[in-house]
Design a protein around this motif. Structure first.
Motif, short mmCIF file in Angstrom:
data_model
loop_
_atom_site.label_atom_id
_atom_site.label_comp_id
_atom_site.label_asym_id
_atom_site.label_seq_id
_atom_site.Cartn_x
_atom_site.Cartn_y
_atom_site.Cartn_z
N TYR A 136 0.84 -1.21 0.00
CA TYR A 136 0.00 0.00 0.00
C TYR A 136 0.87 1.25 0.00
O TYR A 136 2.00 1.23 0.48
CB TYR A 136 -0.90 0.03 1.24
N SER A 137 0.30 2.32 -0.50
CA SER A 137 0.94 3.62 -0.33
C SER A 137 0.58 4.13 1.06
O SER A 137 -0.41 3.70 1.65
CB SER A 137 0.45 4.61 -1.39
N GLU A 138 1.36 5.05 1.58
CA GLU A 138 1.07 5.60 2.90
C GLU A 138 -0.28 6.30 2.92
O GLU A 138 -1.03 6.22 3.89
CB GLU A 138 2.18 6.57 3.32
N TYR A 211 3.38 -2.25 5.81
CA TYR A 211 2.40 -2.29 4.73
C TYR A 211 2.85 -1.56 3.46
O TYR A 211 2.35 -1.82 2.38
CB TYR A 211 1.07 -1.73 5.20
N THR A 212 3.80 -0.63 3.60
CA THR A 212 4.30 0.09 2.42
C THR A 212 5.56 -0.56 1.84
O THR A 212 6.07 -0.09 0.82
CB THR A 212 4.61 1.57 2.75
N THR A 213 6.05 -1.61 2.47
CA THR A 213 7.25 -2.30 1.96
C THR A 213 6.93 -3.75 1.56
O THR A 213 6.94 -4.09 0.38
CB THR A 213 8.39 -2.27 2.99
#
Length: 281
Positions: A136-138, A211-213
């Motif tokens: 996900y993106s932040e 979640y962003t990695t």
């Protein structure tokens, strides 16, 4: 003399507990695609001991990964169907939902019945799933989409937002729902300022980083008990997720499993699998 014996016995007990604390249970889930290696969390003791007990008795053997959704999760371990136990008699476990453990890629969580018939969020007594998810993106993580959607619909009713309203209708009619989501998120800040509301969620830096990695399924957080983690073999889970499935998301070519348990020193686990226990950090 007796006092000396008591002291020696106390030291022996302390030493025994220390040794026990320096070891952990490692599960090997073997499939036609390879082996998945996992450990379980001490602060979800009911789920940990239940999984280990089922595995040690061989009850997981010949069960399947019976529900597989690419980019979401792989679910299996339906012991009670294999044993022909009526669903009404399936045992459940009390929820052990812990904010420390969340649905990042590789986590193991317990399946359960929906809230409507299971308001206590009790877990199925055997079925588990391994999280795949997506990155996900932040911005995607921080936005409360239900609140944003409601605010967006109010916002486009303003006379000054006629162009935005037409763009929304165009994307909706074209069924370009990913583009619609992107449009909503891009307007978050101006909607918050214009309507004087907040449509963002509070989320820890640790979860944002995960979640962003590596990705995961954040919308499941707080709803299911996360009780373990894959420490080797996520490539195997990915292969399982590639299986062709039927309308129930069940692999057409069965993916059976067998599960074994081994107790190992934590230092060996860390060295062999590259896993780091929190107390070792």
């Amino acid at each position: 003399m007796r006092k000396l014996k008591v002291i020696l016995l106390s030291l022996l007990l302390v030493s025994s507990f220390a040794c026990a604390g320096n070891k952990d249970y490692v599960a090997t889930i073997e499939t036609k695609h390879g082996k998945i290696i996992a450990i379980f969390f001490d602060d979800t003791p009911v789920h940990k001991s239940n999984f280990i007990a089922l595995a040690e008795k061989g009850r997981f053997d010949s069960t399947e990964f019976h529900r597989v959704m690419k980019g979401f999760m792989a679910q299996g371990g339906d012991v009670f169907t294999k044993e022909k136990l009526p669903p009404a008699d399936w045992p459940t476990l009390p929820a052990e939902i812990n904010s420390k453990h969340f649905h990042k890629r590789g986590m193991i969580a317990a399946a359960r019945q929906p809230d409507g018939i299971n308001p206590e969020k009790r877990s199925n007594g055997s079925q588990f799933y391994i999280v795949l998810g997506k990155v996900y993106s932040e911005e995607e993580l921080l936005v409360n989409m239900s609140s944003l959607q409601s605010a967006f619909m109010k916002y486009i009713q303003l006379g000054s937002q006629e162009e935005l309203k037409n763009e929304y209708i165009r994307l909706y009619d074209a069924e370009k729902f990913d583009s619609l989501t992107t449009l909503l998120i891009s307007k978050r800040k101006e909607i918050e300022e214009s309507l004087n509301i907040k449509v963002t969620k509070d989320i820890t830096p640790e979860r944002i980083e995960a979640y962003t990695t590596i990705g995961g399924t954040p919308h499941l957080d707080g709803e299911y008990t996360v009780f373990g983690q894959v420490i080797q073999g996520m490539d195997v889970v990915d292969k399982i997720a590639e299986e062709q499935t039927d309308f129930r998301d069940k692999p057409i070519s069965p993916v059976f499993m067998s599960v074994t348990i081994e107790k190992m020193p934590k230092k060996k686990i860390e060295k062999q699998y590259g896993f780091s226990y929190p107390e070792s950090k």
